[in-house]
Scaffold this active site. Structure first.
Site, PDB file in Angstrom:
ATOM      1  N   HIS A 185      30.716  26.257  34.198  1.00  0.00           N
ATOM      2  CA  HIS A 185      31.314  25.905  32.902  1.00  0.00           C
ATOM      3  C   HIS A 185      30.582  24.735  32.255  1.00  0.00           C
ATOM      4  O   HIS A 185      31.016  23.585  32.395  1.00  0.00           O
ATOM      5  CB  HIS A 185      32.771  25.466  33.114  1.00  0.00           C
ATOM      6  CG  HIS A 185      33.689  26.551  33.522  1.00  0.00           C
ATOM      7  ND1 HIS A 185      34.429  27.281  32.626  1.00  0.00           N
ATOM      8  CD2 HIS A 185      33.977  27.050  34.738  1.00  0.00           C
ATOM      9  CE1 HIS A 185      35.140  28.174  33.271  1.00  0.00           C
ATOM     10  NE2 HIS A 185      34.886  28.058  34.553  1.00  0.00           N
ATOM     11  N   GLY A 219      38.144  31.915  32.442  1.00  0.00           N
ATOM     12  CA  GLY A 219      39.575  32.237  32.450  1.00  0.00           C
ATOM     13  C   GLY A 219      39.827  33.158  33.616  1.00  0.00           C
ATOM     14  O   GLY A 219      39.451  32.848  34.736  1.00  0.00           O
ATOM     15  N   GLU A 220      40.426  34.281  33.342  1.00  0.00           N
ATOM     16  CA  GLU A 220      40.718  35.249  34.399  1.00  0.00           C
ATOM     17  C   GLU A 220      40.272  36.630  33.894  1.00  0.00           C
ATOM     18  O   GLU A 220      40.858  37.178  32.966  1.00  0.00           O
ATOM     19  CB  GLU A 220      42.223  35.216  34.713  1.00  0.00           C
ATOM     20  CG  GLU A 220      42.660  36.209  35.748  1.00  0.00           C
ATOM     21  CD  GLU A 220      41.815  36.186  37.023  1.00  0.00           C
ATOM     22  OE1 GLU A 220      41.638  35.118  37.633  1.00  0.00           O
ATOM     23  OE2 GLU A 220      41.314  37.260  37.384  1.00  0.00           O
ATOM     24  N   CYS A 271      31.483  32.122  33.564  1.00  0.00           N
ATOM     25  CA  CYS A 271      32.451  32.343  34.636  1.00  0.00           C
ATOM     26  C   CYS A 271      33.144  33.698  34.483  1.00  0.00           C
ATOM     27  O   CYS A 271      32.502  34.731  34.686  1.00  0.00           O
ATOM     28  CB  CYS A 271      33.414  31.158  34.679  1.00  0.00           C
ATOM     29  SG  CYS A 271      34.092  30.901  36.304  1.00  0.00           S
ATOM     30  N   GLU A 285      30.650  23.959  29.245  1.00  0.00           N
ATOM     31  CA  GLU A 285      31.412  23.499  28.075  1.00  0.00           C
ATOM     32  C   GLU A 285      32.318  22.310  28.387  1.00  0.00           C
ATOM     33  O   GLU A 285      32.784  21.645  27.474  1.00  0.00           O
ATOM     34  CB  GLU A 285      32.250  24.653  27.487  1.00  0.00           C
ATOM     35  CG  GLU A 285      33.481  25.079  28.275  1.00  0.00           C
ATOM     36  CD  GLU A 285      33.162  25.964  29.468  1.00  0.00           C
ATOM     37  OE1 GLU A 285      31.975  26.140  29.800  1.00  0.00           O
ATOM     38  OE2 GLU A 285      34.116  26.462  30.089  1.00  0.00           O
ATOM     39  N   ARG A 309      36.399  28.470  40.745  1.00  0.00           N
ATOM     40  CA  ARG A 309      36.637  29.881  41.154  1.00  0.00           C
ATOM     41  C   ARG A 309      35.601  30.820  40.525  1.00  0.00           C
ATOM     42  O   ARG A 309      35.914  31.899  40.041  1.00  0.00           O
ATOM     43  CB  ARG A 309      38.047  30.339  40.764  1.00  0.00           C
ATOM     44  CG  ARG A 309      39.153  29.779  41.656  1.00  0.00           C
ATOM     45  CD  ARG A 309      40.483  30.460  41.407  1.00  0.00           C
ATOM     46  NE  ARG A 309      40.833  30.480  40.011  1.00  0.00           N
ATOM     47  CZ  ARG A 309      41.050  31.577  39.302  1.00  0.00           C
ATOM     48  NH1 ARG A 309      40.965  32.757  39.867  1.00  0.00           N
ATOM     49  NH2 ARG A 309      41.378  31.490  38.036  1.00  0.00           N
TER      50      ARG A 309
HETATM   51  N1  LIG Z   1      36.830  29.790  35.923  1.00  0.00           N
HETATM   52  C1  LIG Z   1      36.839  31.085  35.821  1.00  0.00           C
HETATM   53  O1  LIG Z   1      36.531  31.670  34.759  1.00  0.00           O
HETATM   54  C2  LIG Z   1      37.323  31.848  37.017  1.00  0.00           C
HETATM   55  C3  LIG Z   1      37.038  33.323  36.987  1.00  0.00           C
HETATM   56  C4  LIG Z   1      38.089  34.103  37.740  1.00  0.00           C
HETATM   57  N2  LIG Z   1      38.055  33.803  39.154  1.00  0.00           N
HETATM   58  C5  LIG Z   1      37.920  35.592  37.506  1.00  0.00           C
HETATM   59  O2  LIG Z   1      37.725  36.318  38.417  1.00  0.00           O
HETATM   60  O3  LIG Z   1      37.951  36.012  36.395  1.00  0.00           O
END
Ligand SMILES: NC(=O)CC[C@H](N)C(=O)O
Length: 211
Positions: A189, A62-63, A94, A191, A153
């Site tokens: 990922h 996620g972020e 991630c 999943e 990302r």
């Molecule tokens: N696919 C992802 O979880 C991206 C991570 C995201 N760029 C972050 O810094 O949290």
């Protein structure tokens, strides 16, 4: 009396371990589905009581900046830090890997992590969303065949401290999967591509701890 918001997404087995999925933001539903399919009881974790009710935790992609803010606002950050320090098995993918890193190389605006993994991580190390890629990754602890890994990302593990160990690296040597006792982190990922061996490996750690 604590009422758990236990949601079963898929074939849930009441006898399995109780695995939390941090459900503040990100692709937590995909992880919940995979884990339920492997026999775990799923708790979507959004509140401190839920942190106390789990045998293991998955932190989704996620972020991480948003996950950090929400986890503090929802009061789950400190309980999670405590349980991680006590040995709770946790698998972070991630953004989840970022949340598990002891050191974040490019933390901005006071971004915090839960920590636990003795690693230094750099966010967004592989470029933007449209530079996403897939690769076959040798992961010796999972055997053959290689794991098909999707990078979106994702972060890179810039250095691995003495308490952690790499599980996989790209052909250029950059580390993208690590473990330390009950903790696992992957830059990618698993999943979303149907290979559930990382989740099985993680559930093995969860079962070993509650056995
Ligand atoms: N696919 C992802 O979880 C991206 C991570 C995201 N760029 C972050 O810094 O949290």
């Amino acid at each position: 009396m604590v009422t758990l918001r236990t949601e079963s997404l898929g074939a849930s087995d009441a006898a399995g371990p109780t695995v939390g999925v941090l459900a503040l933001q990100g692709d937590f539903r995909e992880h919940a589905r995979v884990l339920a399919g492997l026999g775990a009881r799923i708790v979507l974790v959004r509140r401190p009581e839920e942190v106390d009710a789990i045998d293991g935790l998955v932190i989704p992609g996620g972020e991480s900046t948003v996950m950090d803010k929400l986890s503090r606002a929802f009061g789950v950050a400190d309980p999670l830090r405590r349980r991680i320090a006590e040995g709770l098995p946790v698998y972070g993918t991630c953004a989840g890997l970022i949340m598990l890193a002891d050191t974040l190389h490019d933390a901005i605006d006071g971004q915090q992590t839960f920590g636990g993994l003795d690693i230094v991580v750099r966010r967004n190390a592989f470029g933007s969303q449209n530079q996403s890629f897939e690769v076959d990754l040798d992961v010796p602890v999972l055997g053959e065949p290689p794991v098909r890994a999707a990078f979106i990302r994702g972060p890179v593990v810039e250095s691995v401290g003495p308490r952690a160990r790499p599980l996989a690296a790209l052909a250029d040597g950059r580390v993208v999967a690590v473990e330390q006792d009950g903790l696992i982190g992957t830059s990618f990922h698993p999943e979303i591509l149907g290979d559930h061996r990382f989740h099985e490996y993680f559930l093995g750690k969860v079962r070993a701890r509650i056995a």
